[in-house]
Every structure is written in structure tokens, then in C-alpha cells.
Design a protein around this motif. Structure first.
Motif, PDB file in Angstrom:
ATOM      1  N   ALA A  20      31.498  24.421 -14.326  1.00  0.00           N
ATOM      2  CA  ALA A  20      31.725  25.490 -13.357  1.00  0.00           C
ATOM      3  C   ALA A  20      32.842  25.067 -12.418  1.00  0.00           C
ATOM      4  O   ALA A  20      33.016  23.873 -12.138  1.00  0.00           O
ATOM      5  CB  ALA A  20      30.460  25.787 -12.550  1.00  0.00           C
ATOM      6  N   ALA A  21      33.594  26.028 -11.943  1.00  0.00           N
ATOM      7  CA  ALA A  21      34.604  25.777 -10.915  1.00  0.00           C
ATOM      8  C   ALA A  21      34.034  26.179  -9.562  1.00  0.00           C
ATOM      9  O   ALA A  21      33.335  27.188  -9.444  1.00  0.00           O
ATOM     10  CB  ALA A  21      35.875  26.563 -11.206  1.00  0.00           C
ATOM     11  N   ILE A  22      34.326  25.368  -8.541  1.00  0.00           N
ATOM     12  CA  ILE A  22      33.820  25.611  -7.186  1.00  0.00           C
ATOM     13  C   ILE A  22      34.990  25.665  -6.220  1.00  0.00           C
ATOM     14  O   ILE A  22      35.776  24.708  -6.125  1.00  0.00           O
ATOM     15  CB  ILE A  22      32.846  24.494  -6.746  1.00  0.00           C
ATOM     16  N   CYS A  23      35.127  26.771  -5.497  1.00  0.00           N
ATOM     17  CA  CYS A  23      36.134  26.917  -4.451  1.00  0.00           C
ATOM     18  C   CYS A  23      35.435  26.903  -3.095  1.00  0.00           C
ATOM     19  O   CYS A  23      34.550  27.729  -2.848  1.00  0.00           O
ATOM     20  CB  CYS A  23      36.905  28.220  -4.602  1.00  0.00           C
ATOM     21  N   VAL A  24      35.821  25.971  -2.227  1.00  0.00           N
ATOM     22  CA  VAL A  24      35.266  25.893  -0.877  1.00  0.00           C
ATOM     23  C   VAL A  24      36.296  26.490   0.075  1.00  0.00           C
ATOM     24  O   VAL A  24      37.420  26.000   0.181  1.00  0.00           O
ATOM     25  CB  VAL A  24      34.946  24.434  -0.491  1.00  0.00           C
ATOM     26  N   LEU A  25      35.907  27.566   0.772  1.00  0.00           N
ATOM     27  CA  LEU A  25      36.849  28.368   1.548  1.00  0.00           C
ATOM     28  C   LEU A  25      36.369  28.551   2.983  1.00  0.00           C
ATOM     29  O   LEU A  25      35.185  28.370   3.284  1.00  0.00           O
ATOM     30  CB  LEU A  25      37.001  29.752   0.906  1.00  0.00           C
ATOM     31  N   ASN A  26      37.301  28.956   3.843  1.00  0.00           N
ATOM     32  CA  ASN A  26      36.941  29.313   5.223  1.00  0.00           C
ATOM     33  C   ASN A  26      36.429  30.747   5.303  1.00  0.00           C
ATOM     34  O   ASN A  26      35.642  31.088   6.174  1.00  0.00           O
ATOM     35  CB  ASN A  26      38.150  29.148   6.147  1.00  0.00           C
ATOM     36  N   LYS A  27      36.909  31.596   4.400  1.00  0.00           N
ATOM     37  CA  LYS A  27      36.439  32.979   4.312  1.00  0.00           C
ATOM     38  C   LYS A  27      36.701  33.478   2.899  1.00  0.00           C
ATOM     39  O   LYS A  27      37.544  32.937   2.174  1.00  0.00           O
ATOM     40  CB  LYS A  27      37.130  33.883   5.334  1.00  0.00           C
ATOM     41  N   PHE A  28      35.965  34.508   2.510  1.00  0.00           N
ATOM     42  CA  PHE A  28      36.160  35.069   1.181  1.00  0.00           C
ATOM     43  C   PHE A  28      37.440  35.890   1.133  1.00  0.00           C
ATOM     44  O   PHE A  28      37.683  36.727   2.013  1.00  0.00           O
ATOM     45  CB  PHE A  28      34.991  35.975   0.789  1.00  0.00           C
ATOM     46  N   PRO A  29      38.276  35.706   0.116  1.00  0.00           N
ATOM     47  CA  PRO A  29      39.426  36.584  -0.069  1.00  0.00           C
ATOM     48  C   PRO A  29      38.998  37.901  -0.696  1.00  0.00           C
ATOM     49  O   PRO A  29      37.801  38.134  -0.954  1.00  0.00           O
ATOM     50  CB  PRO A  29      40.315  35.780  -1.024  1.00  0.00           C
ATOM     51  N   ASP A  30      39.949  38.754  -0.970  1.00  0.00           N
ATOM     52  CA  ASP A  30      39.677  40.006  -1.670  1.00  0.00           C
ATOM     53  C   ASP A  30      38.992  39.705  -3.009  1.00  0.00           C
ATOM     54  O   ASP A  30      39.363  38.759  -3.703  1.00  0.00           O
ATOM     55  CB  ASP A  30      41.008  40.734  -1.920  1.00  0.00           C
ATOM     56  N   PRO A  31      37.953  40.492  -3.383  1.00  0.00           N
ATOM     57  CA  PRO A  31      37.272  40.240  -4.658  1.00  0.00           C
ATOM     58  C   PRO A  31      38.209  40.202  -5.866  1.00  0.00           C
ATOM     59  O   PRO A  31      37.952  39.479  -6.836  1.00  0.00           O
ATOM     60  CB  PRO A  31      36.283  41.405  -4.754  1.00  0.00           C
ATOM     61  N   LYS A  32      39.296  40.971  -5.825  1.00  0.00           N
ATOM     62  CA  LYS A  32      40.249  40.948  -6.938  1.00  0.00           C
ATOM     63  C   LYS A  32      40.882  39.562  -7.083  1.00  0.00           C
ATOM     64  O   LYS A  32      41.133  39.109  -8.209  1.00  0.00           O
ATOM     65  CB  LYS A  32      41.331  42.000  -6.730  1.00  0.00           C
ATOM     66  N   ILE A  33      41.108  38.892  -5.961  1.00  0.00           N
ATOM     67  CA  ILE A  33      41.683  37.543  -6.010  1.00  0.00           C
ATOM     68  C   ILE A  33      40.660  36.563  -6.582  1.00  0.00           C
ATOM     69  O   ILE A  33      40.997  35.697  -7.397  1.00  0.00           O
ATOM     70  CB  ILE A  33      42.150  37.112  -4.608  1.00  0.00           C
ATOM     71  N   MET A  34      39.391  36.699  -6.169  1.00  0.00           N
ATOM     72  CA  MET A  34      38.358  35.816  -6.712  1.00  0.00           C
ATOM     73  C   MET A  34      38.197  36.033  -8.219  1.00  0.00           C
ATOM     74  O   MET A  34      38.036  35.068  -8.985  1.00  0.00           O
ATOM     75  CB  MET A  34      37.037  36.033  -5.966  1.00  0.00           C
ATOM     76  N   LEU A  35      38.266  37.282  -8.656  1.00  0.00           N
ATOM     77  CA  LEU A  35      38.168  37.562 -10.084  1.00  0.00           C
ATOM     78  C   LEU A  35      39.363  36.975 -10.835  1.00  0.00           C
ATOM     79  O   LEU A  35      39.212  36.384 -11.910  1.00  0.00           O
ATOM     80  CB  LEU A  35      38.087  39.066 -10.318  1.00  0.00           C
ATOM     81  N   ASN A  36      40.544  37.089 -10.254  1.00  0.00           N
ATOM     82  CA  ASN A  36      41.724  36.507 -10.894  1.00  0.00           C
ATOM     83  C   ASN A  36      41.625  34.985 -10.974  1.00  0.00           C
ATOM     84  O   ASN A  36      42.055  34.378 -11.968  1.00  0.00           O
ATOM     85  CB  ASN A  36      42.988  36.909 -10.140  1.00  0.00           C
ATOM     86  N   MET A  37      41.070  34.360  -9.944  1.00  0.00           N
ATOM     87  CA  MET A  37      40.877  32.917  -9.993  1.00  0.00           C
ATOM     88  C   MET A  37      39.870  32.549 -11.087  1.00  0.00           C
ATOM     89  O   MET A  37      40.061  31.559 -11.813  1.00  0.00           O
ATOM     90  CB  MET A  37      40.410  32.394  -8.635  1.00  0.00           C
ATOM     91  N   ALA A  38      38.802  33.328 -11.213  1.00  0.00           N
ATOM     92  CA  ALA A  38      37.827  33.074 -12.272  1.00  0.00           C
ATOM     93  C   ALA A  38      38.477  33.207 -13.647  1.00  0.00           C
ATOM     94  O   ALA A  38      38.204  32.418 -14.561  1.00  0.00           O
ATOM     95  CB  ALA A  38      36.647  34.033 -12.139  1.00  0.00           C
TER      96      ALA A  38
END
Length: 265
Positions: A20-38
Motif C-alpha cells: 500500500a502507498a501512504i501519503c501523510v498530509l497537512n490537509k486533503f487535496p481535491d479528491p481528483k488529485i488523490m485518485l490520480n495519485m492512486a
């Protein structure tokens, strides 16, 4: 920049278990960006973690869409928070998720996750394409559990030896199918989990599937504690304890690499 890690879950060995990949962030970005990262990571799940005071928010994405519950990425996220110094090892981690609050503890070096039970109900018929997609296996019991089918077969060898046809499984219009059998040797039961609809033909080790398998095997074997093995090519071990409406799922994890993105997500 954002920190990102890759972790193998439900194993003590590199390159086994479920990555699994884990991103530790200060805040959630736009869901489209999270999907693109996935999609970029191209693993069964990429998890995004944001701290909120003394708790954390956690979201999971396949390369196709956001999901409600993921065991191996939750275990991986907790592993990173403890090993990378984001949280004290003597304190539980509380994740706020689409499946409610999940409490994770580190007990004798093993990560224990408190997950909800996912009930199942017996069905008498399944699509022919499902059986064909599972290589023509002979079910001894069939059920549905949430968005998944649950199939029991007679022997561990049948589970291990299955050859699947993804195109046939996609005709079933279900999120996934769990295939399980009573174990031999040191495992109470074994399983495999196929999820081609979410672009994961076979998930290597699936914590959420064991939220159904734990009550199923309680009904078969009695007792509330089980040692389970998901016998995919990578393989992984899980220790389970069934409570009234919760399942304690325990396992280990290994960090494979860490890095940073060149831009903020």
C-alpha cells in the motif's frame, strides 16, 4: 511537497503481503488529485492521512475510485505513523473514516485493528459466469456479504489451485468475490479475494474480507480466535479475534521505501 511511503502489510518479509502507498498530509487535496495519485502508484490502495489534533482522518483510493474500508492500507498507515515518529508508539491511533472510527493499537510489536463485522447471508444461486470465472470450482456454500460474493469450497487445495478468468468475473457486476476453505496445518482457514471491478484482479491480502470471514468461520468452527492465511501469490497472515460486532485484525508490516513529491498534492 508531500511525504509518501510504500509498505508491505500482513507480513514480516519484504515483497510479500499486500503493498500500500501512504501519503501523510497537512490537509486533503481535491479528491481528483488523490485518485490520480492512486493511479500513479498503481497499487490496490493508496491511503491519505491527515492529523486532526489527537486523531487522524484516513481515506483510501484504488486506481479506480474511493472505497469505504481497507484493512491493509490502514495497517500500513498506522505502521508509518508509529515508525516515522508522527505518533507515540505507546498510544493508540484513532482513524476517522467512511466506516466510522477505527482504533489501532501496537501490542507486543504487532498492529491490532478494531474493525466492524460485515455480515453475510446465504444465497442458493450464483451466476454461471462467477463459477466459470473461478475456474469451474464446486461451491459447498454460497453467500453475499455487502458488495461481495462469498464462496466456500471443500479443500484448501481448491483455493490455492484456482485459475481465474477476469473477463467472466466482470460479467457478475459485483465488487469482489471471497473464496475460502478450512485450513490445514497451522491455519484455521485460507482464502483468496478477487476484485477485478476495482481494477485489482486479485488482492494479495485483504483485511476487510476478514470482517466477513471471521463470523463465517465462527459459525463453521466455533470459537472466536483464528489464524488465517490469504494464499495469493504474495501471501499474508492475519490473527483474528471476533467480538460481538467487531473484529480485531492483527498483523505486521514492513516499509519498502519513502520519498517526497516534487509538488504539493
Amino acid at each position: 511537497m508531500a511525504e509518501i511511503y510504500q509498505v508491505d502489510s500482513f507480513t514480516t518479509e519484504r515483497f510479500r503481503g499486500n503493498p500500500a502507498a501512504i501519503c501523510v498530509l497537512n490537509k486533503f487535496p481535491d479528491p481528483k488529485i488523490m485518485l490520480n495519485m492512486a493511479r500513479e502508484m498503481n497499487l490496490s490502495e493508496t491511503a491519505f492521512v491527515v492529523r486532526n489534533n489527537n486523531e487522524f482522518s484516513l481515506r483510501w483510493f484504488t486506481p479506480t475510485f474511493e472505497i469505504d474500508l481497507c484493512g491493509h492500507a490502514t495497517l500500513a498507515a498506522a505502521h508509518i505513523l508509529w515508525t516515522e515518529g508522527f505518533w507515540q508508539k505507546d498510544k493508540p491511533i484513532i482513524f476517522n473514516t467512511l466506516s466510522g472510527k477505527l482504533v489501532i493499537k501496537l501490542i507486543n510489536g504487532c498492529i491490532q485493528m478494531d474493525f466492524p463485522v460485515i455480515d453475510y447471508h446465504e444465497i442458493t444461486e450464483v451466476p454461471n459466469s462467477l463459477i466459470e470465472g473461478l475456474g469451474g470450482i464446486t461451491p459447498t456454500f454460497t453467500a453475499k456479504s455487502g458488495k461481495n460474493y462469498l464462496i466456500e469450497v471443500a479443500t484448501e487445495e481448491e483455493v490455492r489451485g484456482m485459475h481465474t478468468d477476469t473477463s467472466k468475473l466482470l460479467e457478475c457486476k459485483m465488487q469482489g468475490v471471497i473464496v475460502t476453505a478450512k485450513g490445514s496445518d497451522k491455519y484455521d482457514f485460507v482464502s483468496r479475494f478477487f476484485t477485478p471491478e476495482v481494477s485489482v484482479p486479485e488482492d494479495p491480502v485483504t483485511g476487510s474480507a476478514h470482517c466477513t470471514l471471521a463470523p463465517f468461520w465462527r459459525d463453521r468452527l466455533g470459537g472466536t480466535k483464528f489464524k488465517a492465511y490469504q494464499c495469493s501469490e504474495r501471501g499474508g497472515e492475519l490473527d483474528l479475534e471476533l467480538l460481538s460486532n467487531r473484529v480485531l485484525i492483527s498483523g505486521n508490516a514492513v516499509t519498502i521505501f519513502k520519498g517526497t513529491t516534487l509538488k504539493e498534492l
